[in-house]
Design an enzyme around this catalytic site. Structure first.
Site, short mmCIF file in Angstrom:
data_model
loop_
_atom_site.label_atom_id
_atom_site.label_comp_id
_atom_site.label_asym_id
_atom_site.label_seq_id
_atom_site.Cartn_x
_atom_site.Cartn_y
_atom_site.Cartn_z
N LYS A 112 49.88 55.00 33.81
CA LYS A 112 48.68 55.80 33.59
C LYS A 112 48.85 56.80 32.45
O LYS A 112 47.88 57.09 31.75
CB LYS A 112 48.30 56.52 34.88
N LYS A 197 46.35 43.22 40.21
CA LYS A 197 45.73 43.67 41.45
C LYS A 197 44.22 43.86 41.28
O LYS A 197 43.76 44.29 40.22
CB LYS A 197 46.37 44.99 41.89
N LYS A 200 39.99 49.13 42.27
CA LYS A 200 38.67 49.75 42.31
C LYS A 200 38.39 50.58 41.06
O LYS A 200 37.24 50.93 40.81
CB LYS A 200 38.53 50.63 43.55
#
Length: 332
Positions: A112, A197, A200
């Site tokens: 990130k 993955k 969301k």
């Protein structure tokens, strides 16, 4: 009873992966209000650039989906992380136990922070330290088991390390938790990129099935799912055939079957995709119907969260107060 704690971050709309890998597992667990705690970890959503109004909106939606999925506030404790001060109180104490090197080795921080730098954003200090806050989330309740996906294992291992280190230095204070992983579909993959993955936070991509997607949207996404090149037919092989394996994992999780055994029923991808689409639509239908009912009565959801936060404080405060005394702080 074994005390469990787990949470979901409101950084995007919840996906099929969140439901199969977390929510449904939580509902199936034996529950008592003081032994099963489930939390919307809204403070974790602040570690990257965000829209405050969207965080509030998604926090309400995640809490509503907790209830719509079948979590019963009479049987477990549901609450918002930011409503229980003990999380941030304990986080600082644990920061005084953790090391800089441990934080910088965390996989999600590496990923990130690189994304933030690539987009021209600064890297927030909270992005580096939020695994300690996650450890505080867990340790504040004397948690024994943490049901999470494989991608969160490293964070729970950090919580274990910090608990052991604190106990050795300052006296026994924390229960050392362990990870529990669901047996099937622990990690649902993106339908367009089965090596990644189903997240969301990835926007509204065609490979992500959201829990509140309309049935026809779900069918379209599943029917367009990437399979694998070659003429090997429908075979369950995660390494060589990740696209087909992902579809079989989803079908197995929806129907209770075994992915390898299910593969033997199909001679082509079309029939497999149709069955997966049907299974997902039917799996999510009652959740979506219940969500619509709950969303029409937001005051009821807020009451559940308010009462849950009260129970959570009662459980966490003695543990956090004990940690403060152990590390050398005077009682107020």
């Amino acid at each position: 009873m074994t005390r469990i704690f787990s949470g979901i971050k409101p950084t995007g709309h919840l996906t099929l992966g969140n439901y199969l890998g977390a929510l449904r597992q939580w509902v199936a667990a034996d529950q008592r209000p003081d032994e099963a705690l489930f939390c919307v970890v809204d403070l974790h959503a602040l570690t990257v650039e965000h829209d405050p109004a969207r965080v509030r909106r998604l926090s309400r939606q995640v809490a509503t989906l907790f209830l719509a999925s079948g979590l019963d506030p009479e049987k477990c404790t549901l609450f918002m992380q930011s409503h229980v001060d003990e999380h941030t109180r304990l986080s600082y104490v644990l920061e005084c136990t953790a090391t800089d090197g441990e934080m910088r080795r965390m996989i999600q921080y590496k990923e990130k922070s690189a994304q933030a730098q690539a987009s021209g954003e600064g890297v927030r200090l909270s992005l580096l330290t939020y695994p300690v806050l996650m450890a505080a989330d867990i340790l504040a309740y004397g948690t024994e088991e943490v049901p999470v996906g494989e991608d969160q294992r490293q964070h729970v291992e950090l919580a274990r390390d910090l608990a052991v280190r604190f106990n050795q230095r300052y006296g026994h204070t924390f229960t050392v938790p362990k990870v529990t992983l669901p047996k099937v579909a622990a990690r649902v993959m993106d339908l367009q990129d089965p090596t990644s993955k189903m997240g969301k936070s990835g926007g509204a991509g065609p490979g992500v099935v959201f829990m509140l997607d309309e049935p026809e949207v779900i069918r379209k996404k599943v029917m367009r799912a990437v399979t694998d090149s070659g003429d090997g037919g429908v075979v369950y092989d995660r390494e060589a055939r990740p696209g087909v394996a992902n579809l079989l994992d989803v079908l197995a999780a929806c129907t209770g079957g075994d992915p390898a055994a299910l593969a033997e029923r199909y001679s082509g991808y079309g029939a497999l995709k149709r069955d997966v689409a049907d299974a997902v639509v039917e799996l999510l239908r009652p959740v979506q119907e219940r969500h619509a009912e709950l969303a029409a009565d937001p005051a009821a959801v807020e009451k559940v969260l308010r009462e849950g936060a009260g129970r959570a404080r009662e459980l966490a405060r003695p543990v956090v107060d004990r940690a403060y005394r152990a590390i050398g702080l005077l009682e107020p």
